[in-house]
Scaffold this motif. Sequence first.
Motif: not given
Length: 120
Positions: A1-3, A23, A95, A97, A100, A107-110
Amino acid sequence: VQVVESGGGLVQPGGTLRLSCTASGTVSSIRDMAWFRQGPGDERKLVASISSGGYPNYADSAMGRFTISRDNDKNTVFLQMSSLKPEDTAVYYCNADIRDYTSSRFRYYWGKGTLVTVSS
């Protein structure tokens, strides 16, 4: 996952700017999405958040000037900023939530951030 954020830049006081964050990758589901910012010598702080159902929440500093929205089909959140002030200068972080496809947990991704500079 990419943000990944985009849309930052230099803007004059009183101007407008629109930030985007998308995302991508093995995204199965997204709950809350949010924008944080970190100014020079400052800690990272919440600017605005939005639920999967589209309900927004704003920090006092953003109330009435910023609008958060999202496109669930495109896994994208936006931050429309107007009446910008020099004190809005910061790196803006997205950010999200996310769950995947490889996990049953969220989970949180930044993102890595996008710089907004408000200056004449």
